[in-house]
Scaffold this motif. Sequence first.
Motif: not given
Length: 214
Positions: A139-156
Amino acid sequence: MTSPSQGLTATSPQLSVLAPSTHGRRGSEVSEMSAERDHTVRVMPTGARLLYDIARPVHSGIVGAYANEWLRAAFVEALLSDERLPDIVTTHHDLDMMFCGQFGRVLLNHFGERLHVFEALEDAIEHLETRADDIRSGQGGPTIVWFATPGNDADVVHQTIEYWAGLELIALLRGPWLYGPNRHPQPSHRPTHRTQLFTAQPVNDSITLLQAGA
């Protein structure tokens, strides 16, 4: 389309104070005196390229006293001056952190389908996994910029980044990042030996830019 040389910068209005006489001074000396009196920063498009210059490799922890200011500047750059026209994925919590709770609901609707804001990190991750599946299915798609705070979920978060291997994802992660580099941005107006400089922009100016560019 914005040219690759555009990004973010700052100019400072002069204060309404009486200046010493500058008769006989060269123009450059007058400018230096004016700059020393400036205390307010206003942000306008310029040549900084944060998403190219500092967000490498594609996932990076953003740490230090000016992490929030850098993330906000990168957010504005991604929406307004990145010629790739990337999609942005984040949460309401991260948006409130970047804009000190001033990013209104009305502004959320200004950028149509490019800005995806979720209630929780888990919802953002589910969205990203679905997008990756769609792209791999052709399907294609644009570049994605993900802003996140991993905290205790860094492994996920790390698993999600790995799920995007070979695709166009830039993950900018607030706080220390165990699975990749950590950047320590510094405002360009502060004396520093660091090379990771950027132009700090006030929240109100960032919002004004987004409103004008929407």
